[in-house]
Scaffold this motif. Structure first.
Motif, PDB file in Angstrom:
ATOM      1  N   LYS A 133      60.194   8.895  41.582  1.00  0.00           N
ATOM      2  CA  LYS A 133      60.517   9.859  42.641  1.00  0.00           C
ATOM      3  C   LYS A 133      60.554  11.291  42.141  1.00  0.00           C
ATOM      4  CE  LYS A 133      63.201   6.610  45.459  1.00  0.00           C
ATOM      5  NZ  LYS A 133      64.548   6.251  45.967  1.00  0.00           N
ATOM      6  N   GLY A 134      60.285  11.470  40.849  1.00  0.00           N
ATOM      7  CA  GLY A 134      60.295  12.820  40.298  1.00  0.00           C
ATOM      8  C   GLY A 134      61.685  13.354  40.001  1.00  0.00           C
ATOM      9  N   ILE A 135      62.675  12.449  39.954  1.00  0.00           N
ATOM     10  CA  ILE A 135      64.048  12.844  39.624  1.00  0.00           C
ATOM     11  C   ILE A 135      64.272  12.519  38.153  1.00  0.00           C
ATOM     12  CG2 ILE A 135      66.500  12.454  40.096  1.00  0.00           C
ATOM     13  CD1 ILE A 135      65.636  11.592  42.945  1.00  0.00           C
ATOM     14  N   SER A 136      64.499  13.533  37.355  1.00  0.00           N
ATOM     15  CA  SER A 136      64.603  13.344  35.906  1.00  0.00           C
ATOM     16  C   SER A 136      66.004  12.877  35.512  1.00  0.00           C
ATOM     17  CB  SER A 136      64.279  14.647  35.176  1.00  0.00           C
ATOM     18  OG  SER A 136      62.979  15.062  35.479  1.00  0.00           O
ATOM     19  N   PRO A 137      66.109  11.694  34.921  1.00  0.00           N
ATOM     20  CA  PRO A 137      67.409  11.267  34.389  1.00  0.00           C
ATOM     21  C   PRO A 137      67.802  12.180  33.236  1.00  0.00           C
ATOM     22  CG  PRO A 137      65.808   9.454  34.442  1.00  0.00           C
ATOM     23  CD  PRO A 137      65.048  10.708  34.666  1.00  0.00           C
ATOM     24  N   ASP A 138      69.091  12.456  33.090  1.00  0.00           N
ATOM     25  CA  ASP A 138      69.536  13.252  31.952  1.00  0.00           C
ATOM     26  C   ASP A 138      70.101  12.325  30.881  1.00  0.00           C
ATOM     27  OD1 ASP A 138      72.017  12.497  32.923  1.00  0.00           O
ATOM     28  OD2 ASP A 138      72.523  14.470  33.703  1.00  0.00           O
ATOM     29  N   GLU A 139      70.651  12.922  29.808  1.00  0.00           N
ATOM     30  CA  GLU A 139      71.143  12.094  28.696  1.00  0.00           C
ATOM     31  C   GLU A 139      72.331  11.235  29.114  1.00  0.00           C
ATOM     32  OE1 GLU A 139      73.270  16.057  28.232  1.00  0.00           O
ATOM     33  OE2 GLU A 139      71.242  15.390  28.694  1.00  0.00           O
ATOM     34  N   ILE A 140      73.089  11.702  30.132  1.00  0.00           N
ATOM     35  CA  ILE A 140      74.239  10.909  30.600  1.00  0.00           C
ATOM     36  C   ILE A 140      73.750   9.623  31.255  1.00  0.00           C
ATOM     37  CG2 ILE A 140      76.237  10.880  32.153  1.00  0.00           C
ATOM     38  CD1 ILE A 140      76.414  13.935  31.755  1.00  0.00           C
ATOM     39  N   THR A 141      72.659   9.737  32.025  1.00  0.00           N
ATOM     40  CA  THR A 141      72.069   8.546  32.664  1.00  0.00           C
ATOM     41  C   THR A 141      71.671   7.527  31.594  1.00  0.00           C
ATOM     42  OG1 THR A 141      71.089  10.116  34.231  1.00  0.00           O
ATOM     43  CG2 THR A 141      70.412   7.820  34.422  1.00  0.00           C
ATOM     44  N   TYR A 142      70.931   8.008  30.606  1.00  0.00           N
ATOM     45  CA  TYR A 142      70.479   7.109  29.540  1.00  0.00           C
ATOM     46  C   TYR A 142      71.657   6.577  28.720  1.00  0.00           C
ATOM     47  CZ  TYR A 142      65.439   7.632  30.070  1.00  0.00           C
ATOM     48  OH  TYR A 142      64.144   7.550  30.531  1.00  0.00           O
ATOM     49  N   LEU A 147      65.356   2.363  24.831  1.00  0.00           N
ATOM     50  CA  LEU A 147      65.767   3.414  25.772  1.00  0.00           C
ATOM     51  C   LEU A 147      65.895   4.755  25.059  1.00  0.00           C
ATOM     52  CD1 LEU A 147      68.363   1.337  27.804  1.00  0.00           C
ATOM     53  CD2 LEU A 147      66.315   2.411  28.762  1.00  0.00           C
ATOM     54  N   HIS A 148      66.385   4.707  23.815  1.00  0.00           N
ATOM     55  CA  HIS A 148      66.471   5.926  23.011  1.00  0.00           C
ATOM     56  C   HIS A 148      65.072   6.511  22.808  1.00  0.00           C
ATOM     57  CE1 HIS A 148      65.965   7.669  18.910  1.00  0.00           C
ATOM     58  NE2 HIS A 148      67.006   8.408  19.274  1.00  0.00           N
ATOM     59  N   ASN A 149      64.100   5.664  22.510  1.00  0.00           N
ATOM     60  CA  ASN A 149      62.718   6.108  22.303  1.00  0.00           C
ATOM     61  C   ASN A 149      62.107   6.612  23.609  1.00  0.00           C
ATOM     62  OD1 ASN A 149      62.971   5.363  19.625  1.00  0.00           O
ATOM     63  ND2 ASN A 149      62.046   3.335  19.934  1.00  0.00           N
ATOM     64  N   GLU A 150      62.518   5.995  24.723  1.00  0.00           N
ATOM     65  CA  GLU A 150      62.026   6.427  26.029  1.00  0.00           C
ATOM     66  C   GLU A 150      62.501   7.854  26.341  1.00  0.00           C
ATOM     67  OE1 GLU A 150      62.868   5.166  30.584  1.00  0.00           O
ATOM     68  OE2 GLU A 150      62.359   3.496  29.245  1.00  0.00           O
ATOM     69  N   MET A 151      63.725   8.156  25.927  1.00  0.00           N
ATOM     70  CA  MET A 151      64.244   9.521  26.096  1.00  0.00           C
ATOM     71  C   MET A 151      63.322  10.522  25.398  1.00  0.00           C
ATOM     72  SD  MET A 151      68.362   9.077  25.466  1.00  0.00           S
ATOM     73  CE  MET A 151      68.814  10.769  25.843  1.00  0.00           C
ATOM     74  N   LEU A 152      62.988  10.221  24.160  1.00  0.00           N
ATOM     75  CA  LEU A 152      62.121  11.113  23.380  1.00  0.00           C
ATOM     76  C   LEU A 152      60.746  11.240  24.025  1.00  0.00           C
ATOM     77  CD1 LEU A 152      63.027   9.815  19.800  1.00  0.00           C
ATOM     78  CD2 LEU A 152      63.842  11.924  20.877  1.00  0.00           C
ATOM     79  N   HIS A 153      60.246  10.124  24.584  1.00  0.00           N
ATOM     80  CA  HIS A 153      58.939  10.112  25.252  1.00  0.00           C
ATOM     81  C   HIS A 153      58.932  11.061  26.450  1.00  0.00           C
ATOM     82  CE1 HIS A 153      55.158   8.630  26.882  1.00  0.00           C
ATOM     83  NE2 HIS A 153      55.765   8.422  28.037  1.00  0.00           N
ATOM     84  N   HIS A 154      60.078  11.167  27.120  1.00  0.00           N
ATOM     85  CA  HIS A 154      60.193  12.046  28.293  1.00  0.00           C
ATOM     86  C   HIS A 154      60.700  13.441  27.919  1.00  0.00           C
ATOM     87  CE1 HIS A 154      59.179   9.140  31.393  1.00  0.00           C
ATOM     88  NE2 HIS A 154      59.977   8.249  30.824  1.00  0.00           N
ATOM     89  N   ASN A 155      60.595  13.788  26.620  1.00  0.00           N
ATOM     90  CA  ASN A 155      61.033  15.099  26.114  1.00  0.00           C
ATOM     91  C   ASN A 155      62.498  15.385  26.424  1.00  0.00           C
ATOM     92  OD1 ASN A 155      58.466  15.863  25.050  1.00  0.00           O
ATOM     93  ND2 ASN A 155      57.789  16.324  27.135  1.00  0.00           N
ATOM     94  N   GLN A 206      66.049  15.263  24.750  1.00  0.00           N
ATOM     95  CA  GLN A 206      66.683  15.153  23.444  1.00  0.00           C
ATOM     96  C   GLN A 206      67.994  14.361  23.555  1.00  0.00           C
ATOM     97  OE1 GLN A 206      65.524  16.096  20.389  1.00  0.00           O
ATOM     98  NE2 GLN A 206      67.323  15.021  19.642  1.00  0.00           N
ATOM     99  N   PRO A 207      68.100  13.247  22.819  1.00  0.00           N
ATOM    100  CA  PRO A 207      69.382  12.513  22.830  1.00  0.00           C
ATOM    101  C   PRO A 207      70.509  13.421  22.346  1.00  0.00           C
ATOM    102  CG  PRO A 207      67.636  11.225  21.793  1.00  0.00           C
ATOM    103  CD  PRO A 207      67.091  12.593  21.981  1.00  0.00           C
ATOM    104  N   SER A 208      71.678  13.243  22.930  1.00  0.00           N
ATOM    105  CA  SER A 208      72.826  14.061  22.548  1.00  0.00           C
ATOM    106  C   SER A 208      73.586  13.372  21.411  1.00  0.00           C
ATOM    107  CB  SER A 208      73.756  14.254  23.747  1.00  0.00           C
ATOM    108  OG  SER A 208      74.310  13.012  24.145  1.00  0.00           O
ATOM    109  N   SER A 209      74.592  14.058  20.891  1.00  0.00           N
ATOM    110  CA  SER A 209      75.424  13.467  19.843  1.00  0.00           C
ATOM    111  C   SER A 209      76.124  12.215  20.355  1.00  0.00           C
ATOM    112  CB  SER A 209      76.456  14.486  19.358  1.00  0.00           C
ATOM    113  OG  SER A 209      77.256  14.943  20.431  1.00  0.00           O
ATOM    114  N   VAL A 210      76.410  12.191  21.664  1.00  0.00           N
ATOM    115  CA  VAL A 210      77.048  11.005  22.270  1.00  0.00           C
ATOM    116  C   VAL A 210      76.105   9.805  22.184  1.00  0.00           C
ATOM    117  CG1 VAL A 210      78.016  10.031  24.398  1.00  0.00           C
ATOM    118  CG2 VAL A 210      78.445  12.429  23.816  1.00  0.00           C
TER     119      VAL A 210
END
Length: 647
Positions: A467-476, A495-503, A505-509
């Motif tokens: 739907k073009g809604i970008s999940p943020d790091e909290i979602t992941y 899922l961590h790698n998927e975050m990187l794929h979607h540009n 950046q994983p947070s410290s959390v």
């Protein structure tokens, strides 16, 4: 004194004194914003006074100023029929007004019409059209008209170049600004105060505050004194950078050169000080405003009230709020919203509801923010039934619930474990055509994870991307945490790698969750490898990541590794508290690693952290279990001496 001027004109007529067209034109100019303009025009025609070329121009300008564009065009055409040739000034008025309201194409058509009448546009004609194009972001076309200007023998002036520079600045293209100023200098034109102000605004926009101060010094060297706009730009930049102290010094400089701070100046400073938590200094400026007969607006009052409620105490905020009420300075709902939200956030829903009652009694119209804050307050107080009733109140007030409204309710239901209720609210939200945000979806994902419906949560994540809604790091992080709890570390890392794929950046959390997941799932070697990999990648890890790994090694009995990680954590500059030492010592005691415990005790005392009763009891019990009586009595003597043992 319009009535007096008209009276004098009438008296002249009674005395047979004929007013000149210059007299009429002067009166005409000052009546351009009123309907009386037409009466004066009829008077000119009735008197038989010959009109000058400026008379029709003034009338057209007046019609444009009153947004009577159609009437202005009709008058222009009628003047053509009466053989009164339109002037360049008349066309300039039309071009200017159509540009100001955004009708650039219409303005261009009038510009072209000038040539049809045999009129040559002047520098002002070109400048107003170029300005309109720049404001509209059509820089390429603006530059084309600048070239056309030169082809028709009209030299671009400082105003032209300043307009172009401002156009590039509005688009954030500072390279374009620099090029325009270079061309300006090649033409032998020197930058003026406006040029420097545009440059300063541009560098403020990009956050280059040091460049702004360089320009300031350059201005001084060319004999320019900063004007109030330039000072406001500097003040705003300093406040945005959190340098409100320097901004205050600049205010004193401004006053020393004879410039008086206005409402804008004070507003910028007060807002900046409040954001930095310097509430008392902000209030001092507020009082200074009042003493200088400058009356604060809603923006100033909101800044101080927000500052008091966030950085001060609630009672201070309420005192200021009540003072504004008493002085009839409640201009709108904004100040009420600030107080209602603050009460709601602190769980004081009774006080928030009381303020809502006051709003209704005072006849002030509540906004959707008012209701969202109340719903949040009732949700926080776990009064979900009451929270839901506010949806009907929103509709009754002619307002539409927003994504925030529904998401707040859904989150509260999720926290209560009422997943069915959460989905009911989501259905209502979709039925009302309110688009869910990434926060809404994160709440739903959290609810699904609580019910171990992991595949559905993954499907919803895919749906967000579709739907073009970008999940943020909290979602992941929400989903990753759930897979870690379910001991599915493979999926968690996918899922961590998927975050990187979607540009993203994983947070410290994110890293804390993954390291903790590996430790809990007894994959300590992999946790160490992942931890080392992150350090090699220069990823800044938090103290939590270190402590998680240290505790895991303590629990495994690997005191050497725990000690090395702890020292590494200290070297990284993290602030180490007694709780951190206590957590490690406690775990070492459970493994009866008394020698290592002693090492941590020495390190702790060396860092200047005093023993407390909890640590002493933990260590004493450990010494007793391993039969180390000497160490036990030695520590016992210390604890008694410092009064750390209970009676």
């Amino acid at each position: 004194m319009v009535d007096d001027a008209l009276f004098v004109l009438a008296k002249m007529k009674d005395l047979g004194i004929r007013a000149s067209i210059m007299t009429y034109n002067n009166l005409f100019v000052n009546l351009r914003h009123t309907n009386i303009m037409w009466d004066v025009y009829e008077e000119i025609k009735a008197s038989g006074t010959p009109q000058s070329e400026y008379t029709n121009c003034i009338l057209i300008d007046g019609l444009c100023r009153q947004s009577l564009f159609q009437e202005a065009v009709v008058f222009l055409r009628e003047s053509e029929r009466t053989e009164s040739m339109p002037t360049v000034a008349s066309f300039n008025s039309l071009i200017s007004r159509f540009c100001k309201v955004g009708y650039i194409d219409v303005a261009k058509s009038f510009f072209c019409m000038m040539f049809k009448y045999g009129l040559l546009p002047d520098a002002y004609s070109y400048n107003i059209l170029i300005h309109g194009l720049c404001i509209a972001g059509s820089m390429e076309e603006a530059l084309e008209f600048t070239d056309d200007m030169e082809k028709h023998g009209v030299e671009p002036d400082v105003v032209t170049y300043n307009i172009l520079a401002k156009g590039f600045r509005l688009l954030g293209i500072m390279g374009g600004v620099s090029e325009i100023i270079r061309q300006m200098k090649l033409k032998g034109l020197d930058p003026n105060i406006v040029t420097y102000t545009i440059l300063m605004c541009g560098h403020c926009q990009t956050g280059n505050i040091e460049k702004v101060f360089e320009l300031r010094e350059e201005m001084f060297s060319h004999g320019f004194q900063l004007n109030d706009i330039a000072y406001s730009v500097l003040l705003s930049s300093l406040c945005k950078k959190g340098r409100a102290g320097e901004a205050l010094s600049l205010l004193h400089e401004m006053e020393s050169v004879g410039l008086k701070p206005d409402l804008v100046t004070y507003s910028i400073l007060i807002h900046g000080l409040c954001k930095q938590g310097e509430i008392q200094k902000a209030i001092q400026l507020y009082n200074e405003m009042l003493s200088n007969a400058i009356f604060p607006n809603s923006f100033v009052h909101s800044a101080i009230l927000l500052g008091l409620s966030e950085k001060g105490t609630l009672s201070e905020a309420r005192t200021f709020f009540d003072a504004l009420k008493k002085s009839d300075l409640m201009e709108d709902i904004v100040l009420y919203n600030i107080m209602i939200y603050r009460y709601a956030k602190l769980g004081k829903i009774g006080e928030a509801a009381q303020l809502y009652k006051e709003i209704i009694e005072e006849g002030i119209t509540p906004s959707i923010v008012t209701f969202n804050s109340l719903i949040y307050g009732y949700c926080k107080s776990r009064k979900l039934a009451e929270a839901k009733t506010w949806l009907d109140t929103i509709n009754a007030n002619g307002l539409v619930p927003t994504a925030v409204t529904y998401t707040t309710l859904m989150n509260a239901l999720c926290e209560e474990g009422d997943i069915h209720g959460m989905f009911e609210v989501l259905s209502e939200m979709e039925a009302k055509a309110v688009e869910p945000t990434n926060v809404t979806y994160t709440v739903v994902i959290k609810g699904l994870c609580k019910r171990q419906r992991l595949q559905e949560s993954l499907q919803l994540l895919d749906s967000m991307h579709a739907k073009g809604i970008s999940p943020d790091e909290i979602t992941y992080n929400t989903i990753i945490h759930c897979f870690c709890k379910n001991q599915d570390m493979r999926k968690a890392f996918q899922l961590h790698n998927e975050m990187l794929h979607h540009n993203l950046q994983p947070s410290s959390v994110t890293y804390n969750i993954l390291i903790n997941g590996l430790c809990v799932n007894r994959d300590l070697k992999e946790a160490d490898r992942f931890f080392s990999f992150l350090l090699d990648q220069n990823i800044r890890l938090t103290k939590t990541a270190y402590l998680t790994l240290i505790k895991a090694h303590c629990a495994k009995g690997d005191a050497c590794k725990a000690d090395a990680l702890f020292r590494q954590m200290v070297e990284k500059g993290f602030e180490i508290s007694i709780r951190d030492y206590s957590a490690v010592i406690n775990r070492l005691s459970k493994k009866n690693l008394t020698t290592n415990m002693k090492g941590f005790l020495r390190m702790m005392l060396f860092d200047g952290i005093s023993l407390d009763q909890e640590i002493c009891l933990v260590v004493l019990n450990a010494f007793r279990r391993v039969g180390d009586l000497n160490s036990e009595f030695e520590l016992l003597a210390v604890t008694i001496k410092h009064g750390l043992l209970p009676d």
